[in-house]
Write a protein that holds these residues in place. Structure first.
Motif, PDB file in Angstrom:
ATOM      1  N   TYR A   1      31.334  32.853  -4.916  1.00 54.16           N
ATOM      2  CA  TYR A   1      30.901  31.457  -4.904  1.00 54.16           C
ATOM      3  C   TYR A   1      30.336  31.149  -3.520  1.00 54.16           C
ATOM      4  CZ  TYR A   1      31.588  26.314  -4.749  1.00 54.16           C
ATOM      5  OH  TYR A   1      31.436  24.955  -4.606  1.00 54.16           O
ATOM      6  N   LEU A   2      29.109  30.619  -3.495  1.00 53.82           N
ATOM      7  CA  LEU A   2      28.480  30.259  -2.220  1.00 53.82           C
ATOM      8  C   LEU A   2      27.692  28.969  -2.381  1.00 53.82           C
ATOM      9  CD1 LEU A   2      27.653  30.878   0.726  1.00 53.82           C
ATOM     10  CD2 LEU A   2      25.748  32.240  -0.197  1.00 53.82           C
ATOM     11  N   THR A   3      28.065  27.952  -1.608  1.00 53.79           N
ATOM     12  CA  THR A   3      27.312  26.705  -1.586  1.00 53.79           C
ATOM     13  C   THR A   3      26.773  26.472  -0.186  1.00 53.79           C
ATOM     14  OG1 THR A   3      29.426  25.525  -1.317  1.00 53.79           O
ATOM     15  CG2 THR A   3      28.435  25.540  -3.506  1.00 53.79           C
ATOM     16  N   LEU A   4      25.695  25.700  -0.108  1.00 53.03           N
ATOM     17  CA  LEU A   4      25.012  25.420   1.152  1.00 53.03           C
ATOM     18  C   LEU A   4      24.943  23.912   1.380  1.00 53.03           C
ATOM     19  CD1 LEU A   4      23.261  26.311   3.609  1.00 53.03           C
ATOM     20  CD2 LEU A   4      21.272  26.197   2.073  1.00 53.03           C
ATOM     21  N   GLU A   5      25.412  23.482   2.528  1.00 51.02           N
ATOM     22  CA  GLU A   5      25.396  22.057   2.849  1.00 51.02           C
ATOM     23  C   GLU A   5      24.004  21.599   3.282  1.00 51.02           C
ATOM     24  OE1 GLU A   5      28.638  19.895   5.250  1.00 51.02           O
ATOM     25  OE2 GLU A   5      27.013  20.157   6.711  1.00 51.02           O
ATOM     26  N   THR A   6      23.620  20.418   2.820  1.00 54.79           N
ATOM     27  CA  THR A   6      22.417  19.748   3.337  1.00 54.79           C
ATOM     28  C   THR A   6      22.854  18.399   3.906  1.00 54.79           C
ATOM     29  OG1 THR A   6      21.869  18.538   1.299  1.00 54.79           O
ATOM     30  CG2 THR A   6      21.030  20.790   1.502  1.00 54.79           C
ATOM     31  N   THR A   7      22.176  17.998   4.967  1.00 59.84           N
ATOM     32  CA  THR A   7      22.480  16.717   5.609  1.00 59.84           C
ATOM     33  C   THR A   7      21.255  15.813   5.517  1.00 59.84           C
ATOM     34  OG1 THR A   7      23.970  17.817   7.173  1.00 59.84           O
ATOM     35  CG2 THR A   7      23.241  15.596   7.746  1.00 59.84           C
ATOM     36  N   PRO A   8      21.240  14.867   4.552  1.00 57.62           N
ATOM     37  CA  PRO A   8      20.122  13.925   4.472  1.00 57.62           C
ATOM     38  C   PRO A   8      19.912  13.224   5.809  1.00 57.62           C
ATOM     39  CG  PRO A   8      21.546  13.729   2.553  1.00 57.62           C
ATOM     40  CD  PRO A   8      22.255  14.639   3.503  1.00 57.62           C
ATOM     41  N   GLN A   9      18.655  12.902   6.094  1.00 57.93           N
ATOM     42  CA  GLN A   9      18.296  12.431   7.426  1.00 57.93           C
ATOM     43  C   GLN A   9      18.113  10.910   7.498  1.00 57.93           C
ATOM     44  OE1 GLN A   9      17.886  14.984  10.246  1.00 57.93           O
ATOM     45  NE2 GLN A   9      19.367  15.436   8.649  1.00 57.93           N
ATOM     46  N   HIS A  10      17.828  10.439   8.700  1.00 57.49           N
ATOM     47  CA  HIS A  10      17.583   9.015   8.956  1.00 57.49           C
ATOM     48  C   HIS A  10      16.110   8.717   8.644  1.00 57.49           C
ATOM     49  CE1 HIS A  10      16.797   5.460  11.654  1.00 57.49           C
ATOM     50  NE2 HIS A  10      17.930   5.078  11.087  1.00 57.49           N
ATOM     51  N   GLU A  11      15.759   8.892   7.380  1.00 56.26           N
ATOM     52  CA  GLU A  11      14.388   8.664   6.932  1.00 56.26           C
ATOM     53  C   GLU A  11      14.394   8.538   5.406  1.00 56.26           C
ATOM     54  OE1 GLU A  11      12.330  12.898   6.961  1.00 56.26           O
ATOM     55  OE2 GLU A  11      13.274  12.496   8.881  1.00 56.26           O
ATOM     56  N   PRO A  12      13.372   7.912   4.840  1.00 56.91           N
ATOM     57  CA  PRO A  12      13.395   7.593   3.405  1.00 56.91           C
ATOM     58  C   PRO A  12      12.865   8.709   2.511  1.00 56.91           C
ATOM     59  CG  PRO A  12      11.483   6.586   4.395  1.00 56.91           C
ATOM     60  CD  PRO A  12      12.212   7.278   5.517  1.00 56.91           C
ATOM     61  N   THR A  13      13.219   9.946   2.808  1.00 57.16           N
ATOM     62  CA  THR A  13      12.729  11.059   1.996  1.00 57.16           C
ATOM     63  C   THR A  13      13.627  12.271   2.176  1.00 57.16           C
ATOM     64  OG1 THR A  13      10.847  12.522   1.567  1.00 57.16           O
ATOM     65  CG2 THR A  13      11.189  11.828   3.841  1.00 57.16           C
ATOM     66  N   MET A  14      13.629  13.140   1.166  1.00 52.14           N
ATOM     67  CA  MET A  14      14.300  14.442   1.257  1.00 52.14           C
ATOM     68  C   MET A  14      13.295  15.580   1.308  1.00 52.14           C
ATOM     69  SD  MET A  14      17.698  14.661   1.297  1.00 52.14           S
ATOM     70  CE  MET A  14      18.156  16.150   0.386  1.00 52.14           C
ATOM     71  N   GLU A  15      12.010  15.240   1.380  1.00 47.56           N
ATOM     72  CA  GLU A  15      10.973  16.257   1.237  1.00 47.56           C
ATOM     73  C   GLU A  15      11.023  17.320   2.325  1.00 47.56           C
ATOM     74  OE1 GLU A  15       9.131  16.768  -1.444  1.00 47.56           O
ATOM     75  OE2 GLU A  15      10.322  15.116  -2.233  1.00 47.56           O
ATOM     76  N   ASN A  16      11.345  16.919   3.572  1.00 47.93           N
ATOM     77  CA  ASN A  16      11.391  17.924   4.643  1.00 47.93           C
ATOM     78  C   ASN A  16      12.485  18.950   4.382  1.00 47.93           C
ATOM     79  OD1 ASN A  16      13.339  15.933   4.986  1.00 47.93           O
ATOM     80  ND2 ASN A  16      13.337  16.050   7.216  1.00 47.93           N
ATOM     81  N   ILE A  17      13.623  18.511   3.881  1.00 46.15           N
ATOM     82  CA  ILE A  17      14.715  19.430   3.559  1.00 46.15           C
ATOM     83  C   ILE A  17      14.332  20.307   2.369  1.00 46.15           C
ATOM     84  CG2 ILE A  17      17.059  19.495   2.583  1.00 46.15           C
ATOM     85  CD1 ILE A  17      17.735  17.141   4.422  1.00 46.15           C
ATOM     86  N   ILE A  18      13.740  19.713   1.356  1.00 51.25           N
ATOM     87  CA  ILE A  18      13.326  20.472   0.173  1.00 51.25           C
ATOM     88  C   ILE A  18      12.306  21.554   0.545  1.00 51.25           C
ATOM     89  CG2 ILE A  18      11.979  20.277  -1.969  1.00 51.25           C
ATOM     90  CD1 ILE A  18      13.473  17.604  -2.451  1.00 51.25           C
ATOM     91  N   GLU A  19      11.365  21.204   1.396  1.00 49.73           N
ATOM     92  CA  GLU A  19      10.347  22.183   1.798  1.00 49.73           C
ATOM     93  C   GLU A  19      10.947  23.348   2.575  1.00 49.73           C
ATOM     94  OE1 GLU A  19       7.201  22.399   0.793  1.00 49.73           O
ATOM     95  OE2 GLU A  19       7.831  20.739  -0.490  1.00 49.73           O
ATOM     96  N   LYS A  20      11.943  23.069   3.433  1.00 56.57           N
ATOM     97  CA  LYS A  20      12.593  24.144   4.187  1.00 56.57           C
ATOM     98  C   LYS A  20      13.379  25.070   3.263  1.00 56.57           C
ATOM     99  CE  LYS A  20      11.676  23.940   8.592  1.00 56.57           C
ATOM    100  NZ  LYS A  20      11.135  25.116   9.329  1.00 56.57           N
TER     101      LYS A  20
END
Length: 304
Positions: free
Chosen positions: A14-33
């Protein structure tokens, strides 16, 4: 989707990866990475944080929806007691259920006094135990006040957290026991940096599972990893963060490398973390990886 995740947690790797939503109105930068490193194909699921350190960030529930819709992978969504009373919590969980957001990491939350928003006041109507109890009520078809729903919510899977180290591990056992009793399917540890620490924690976890209902015996311990590749990070975690133990050998190795060059420091840090990652996978292959959105680093650890 969720049945597969929980099955892997209980019976396999089992392996999960944490994401930290940012101080901005989008998740696109995280999704692209994530796409750049094809990480979705290398893990079993994601998690989203809920305004950690009481700093304003993009909402964890909407972040989970974006990630699940984009990558067709389950997301463990963090919810804290800091910002919501029991009405808001239940309302969020009900709405999320309709959108198939059904795994939650239940936290009390960092103090509101740490916030970057002036004069912020914490709600803290209860601690994370209350949130576990709310989810247990939902899974029995009723709200926290005992009022039945006209339609049974889809099953919800709650997760909880534990410190990874204590001078007296009995204190950790007691806290983990309570969370297991309240129905947590997985308990994620604070970051670990030592295989011996991991062995002690797993032993305490097994002790914590004694004298609980048979159907709760499947609760699993998940080792948290937060890679250290800088000496200053190791020193900070060692001195300032309770419940985490950074071995002196790590600090010495990073200090020696730091005296040579920044490149050597990163190289040594990667070697230490890669060995830890492989050792934990061989010992107890249930891992939650936290890299503060450094997805290049996450990829290096997973694929090396």
């Amino acid at each position: 989707m969720f049945d597969e995740l929980i099955s892997k947690l209980k019976h396999g790797n089992y392996l999960t990866l944490e994401t930290t939503p940012q101080h901005e109105p989008t998740m696109e930068n995280i999704i692209e990475k994530i796409k750049e490193f094809d990480l979705a194909s290398k893990i079993d699921g994601f998690s989203t944080t809920d305004s950690p350190l009481a700093k304003l960030k993009y909402n964890s529930l909407f972040a989970a929806m974006k990630l699940q819709n984009e990558f067709k992978k389950p997301v463990v969504t963090t919810l804290t007691m800091r910002d919501r009373n029991k009405i808001a919590l239940q309302s969020d969980i009900l709405g999320a259920n309709d959108f198939d957001i059904r795994t939650f990491l239940c936290l009390t939350g960092d103090p509101a006094k740490m916030s970057d928003q002036p004069n912020t006041k914490g709600v803290f109507e209860g601690n994370s135990t209350m949130l576990l109890q709310i989810i247990r009520s939902f899974n029995h078809g009723m709200d926290f006040a005992g009022r039945p729903f006209k339609k049974q919510p889809k099953e919800i899977y709650p997760f909880a957290v534990t410190n990874s180290y204590a001078r007296n591990f009995k204190t950790l056992e007691n806290k983990m026991h309570k969370k297991i009793q309240e129905g947590a399917v997985g308990i994620i540890s604070q970051p670990l940096y030592d295989l011996e620490n991991a062995k002690m924690l797993l032993e305490s976890f097994q002790n914590a599972k004694e004298n609980v209902s048979e159907h709760k015996q499947d609760t699993q311990l998940i080792f948290g990893i937060f890679p250290i590749i800088k000496l200053r990070t190791a020193l900070f975690l060692s001195a300032q963060v309770p419940g985490i133990h950074v071995p002196q050998s790590w600090i010495d190795a990073l200090e020696k490398a730091n005296n040579i060059s920044e490149e050597e420091e990163r190289k040594v840090g990667l070697e230490l973390n890669h060995k830890l990652f492989q050792d934990l996978k061989a010992f107890h292959p249930k891992i939650h990886l936290m890299t503060a959105n450094n997805f290049e680093l996450a990829n290096e650890l997973i694929t090396q």
